[in-house]
Design a protein around this motif. Structure first.
Motif, PDB file in Angstrom:
ATOM      1  N   GLY A 173      -5.723 -14.753  -0.138  1.00 49.02           N
ATOM      2  CA  GLY A 173      -4.670 -15.742  -0.343  1.00 49.02           C
ATOM      3  C   GLY A 173      -5.129 -16.958  -1.117  1.00 49.02           C
ATOM      4  O   GLY A 173      -4.444 -17.414  -2.043  1.00 49.02           O
ATOM      5  N   TYR A 207      -5.696 -16.211  -4.769  1.00 51.38           N
ATOM      6  CA  TYR A 207      -4.431 -16.128  -5.508  1.00 51.38           C
ATOM      7  C   TYR A 207      -3.904 -17.534  -5.803  1.00 51.38           C
ATOM      8  O   TYR A 207      -3.466 -17.826  -6.925  1.00 51.38           O
ATOM      9  N   LEU A 220       3.771  -8.505  -6.229  1.00 49.60           N
ATOM     10  CA  LEU A 220       2.911  -8.751  -5.061  1.00 49.60           C
ATOM     11  C   LEU A 220       3.383  -7.993  -3.824  1.00 49.60           C
ATOM     12  O   LEU A 220       2.561  -7.515  -3.037  1.00 49.60           O
ATOM     13  N   TYR A 249       3.193 -16.217  -2.816  1.00 48.27           N
ATOM     14  CA  TYR A 249       2.309 -15.321  -2.072  1.00 48.27           C
ATOM     15  C   TYR A 249       2.816 -15.123  -0.644  1.00 48.27           C
ATOM     16  O   TYR A 249       2.846 -13.996  -0.128  1.00 48.27           O
ATOM     17  N   SER A 291       3.917 -11.378   0.168  1.00 47.42           N
ATOM     18  CA  SER A 291       2.998 -10.672   1.067  1.00 47.42           C
ATOM     19  C   SER A 291       3.715 -10.338   2.370  1.00 47.42           C
ATOM     20  O   SER A 291       3.508  -9.258   2.950  1.00 47.42           O
TER      21      SER A 291
END
Length: 372
Positions: A49, A52, A62, A338, A342
Motif C-alpha cells: 500500500g 503504491y 487495481l 488504493y 483493493s
C-alpha cells in the motif's frame, strides 16, 4: 539476499496468480522503482500500500489485481512476521477502548464532508448497498434501507436506536418513510453536524456519543457499518449493551463486514491510513458474543454487492479526481484509490464478507418469512 532474489521471488508468486510485471492485461502491474520487490516481501500489505501511495508501481485495474492475488492466497505467502506482530498487539491491547474510540472519527470520518458528498449516494450512506433489481447507487442504498426496516418490521411510533448513524441517512429514512422516532449516535463531529442539519425537521435526535454510554429503552435497534470499529475484546459488551437497551419484544439488526477467520487485529496498512483501531469480526466471534443474550433469527450474506458499491464509489471519486487531488493532495488521491479498489477486489474474491444478522431477545413467535 540481493535485489535480484526479491524480484525473482515476487514475480514468481505473482505469476501463480496470473499477474505479470509489465504484462498486457489490465490487472498486470508496472514497476517504477525496483525497491518495490524487497519492500513487499519484507513488509507485506503495508509495503504494498505505501509503495503504491509513493508511486512505485501501478496497475490499470487495481481491483482486478487484488481479486487475483487474494484468490490465489498470496497474502499468506508474503511477510509473516508483520502479521504475527500485528496479531500479538491485538491480543495484548484493547485498541477499541472507550478512550480511544474517537480516533477513527477524527482520522477517517472527519476528513471532509465534501469528499464523502462527492463519493456517496444522495443520502450519504457509507456502507454496502443492496443491488437486487438496482441500476444506480441511489437505488441500491434505498433497497438496503428498505430491506433493513422490513426485517425489523418497523412501524410508526416505534422508538429506534441507530448505533453509528453516520451522516443520518438511515435515521432520516426511518423517520420519513416509516414514522419512527430515531436516536442516532456517532463518534464523528462532522457526521453529527451534517446529520443534525439534515434531520432537524424530523423526529430524529443525533448525539455525539459512544455506544457504551447510551441509556434508554428502544423498540428497534440497528447498526450499519459500525461493528467493524468495536474490536473483539468488546464484542460481548456490545451485545450486552444492545440487550440492555432493547425492549423484550424488540429486534436488533447488525449490518457488518465480516472476516473468514477469527483475527485479533486488522492489517497494518488499513489501520494506519484508513480505519485506526478497526478489525473485522468473524462469524464465530459474533455468534459467541451474542450467545445467551440474543436469539439469532437470520443471517444474510451478500458480500458481492459490496464489490459493486465500492466500484460505484470509485467511479464517483474518479469523476471528481481533479477537485480531490487539488484539495487533498496527489498522495491522498492514490491512497483513496488504493483503499476503494483493493477493498473491491477483496469482496469480489470473497476474502471478506458482508452480513446482515437479525437478533431478538426471546425469539420471534410464529412463522415469518425473512425478507430478501
Amino acid at each position: 539476499m540481493g535485489d535480484s532474489y526479491f524480484r525473482h521471488h515476487l514475480q514468481h508468486l505473482l505469476a501463480s496468480a496470473g499477474v505479470t510485471v509489465d504484462g498486457p492485461e489490465p490487472w498486470d502491474i508496472s514497476i517504477h522503482d525496483n525497491r518495490f520487490y524487497r519492500r513487499v516481501l519484507t513488509e507485506g500489505h503495508l509495503g504494498v500500500g505505501e509503495s503504491y501511495m509513493d508511486g512505485w508501481w501501478d496497475s490499470p485495474a487495481l481491483d482486478e489485481f487484488f481479486y487475483r492475488v487474494l484468490r490465489a492466497g498470496l497474502e499468506q505467502k508474503v511477510s509473516g512476521l508483520p502479521r504475527i506482530l500485528n496479531a500479538l498487539a491485538g491480543k495484548l491491547f484493547n485498541h477499541q477502548g472507550i478512550h480511544r474510540s474517537l480516533k477513527v472519527g477524527k482520522t477517517h470520518y472527519d476528513i471532509g464532508n465534501d469528499l464523502y458528498r462527492l463519493m456517496l449516494d444522495r443520502r450519504m450512506i457509507y456502507s454496502c448497498g443492496y443491488w437486487h433489481n438496482a441500476e444506480t447507487l441511489d437505488d441500491a442504498q434505498e433497497n438496503k434501507l428498505r430491506l433493513i426496516f422490513r426485517k425489523l418490521q418497523l412501524k410508526a411510533g416505534m422508538k429506534v436506536l441507530d448505533i453509528g448513524c453516520g451522516w443520518g441517512g438511515a435515521a432520516r429514512f426511518a423517520a420519513e418513510e416509516y414514522g419512527a422516532e430515531v436516536t442516532g449516535i456517532t463518534i464523528s463531529k462532522e457526521q453529527a453536524h451534517w446529520a443534525e442539519d439534515h434531520c432537524k425537521e424530523l423526529a430524529v435526535n443525533i448525539r455525539l456519543e459512544d455506544y457504551r454510554k447510551v441509556s434508554g429503552r428502544y423498540d428497534r435497534i440497528y447498526s450499519i457499518g459500525m461493528f467493524e470499529h468495536v474490536g473483539y475484546k468488546n464484542y460481548r459488551r456490545f451485545f450486552q449493551t444492545v440487550r440492555h437497551l432493547l425492549q423484550p419484544d424488540g429486534l436488533f439488526l447488525l449490518h457488518t463486514i465480516g472476516s473468514n477467520r477469527s483475527d485479533t487485529n486488522t492489517d497494518p496498512w488499513t489501520t494506519r491510513y484508513i480505519f485506526p483501531n478497526s478489525m473485522l469480526p468473524s462469524a464465530k466471534q459474533i455468534a459467541a458474543a451474542a450467545e445467551g443474550l440474543m436469539i439469532l433469527e437470520d443471517w444474510h450474506s451478500f458480500g458481492h454487492d459490496y464489490f459493486h458499491t465500492l466500484k460505484a464509489w470509485y467511479e464517483n471519486v474518479e469523476k471528481n479526481s481533479e477537485y480531490i487531488e487539488k484539495h487533498y493532495g496527489r498522495r491522498f488521491m492514490r491512497m483513496w484509490r488504493y483503499y476503494l479498489l483493493s477493498s473491491a477486489g477483496s469482496f469480489r474474491g470473497r476474502h471478506v464478507q458482508l452480513w446482515q444478522i437479525l437478533f431478538s431477545p426471546k425469539g420471534i413467535e410464529g412463522s415469518w418469512a425473512v425478507p430478501r
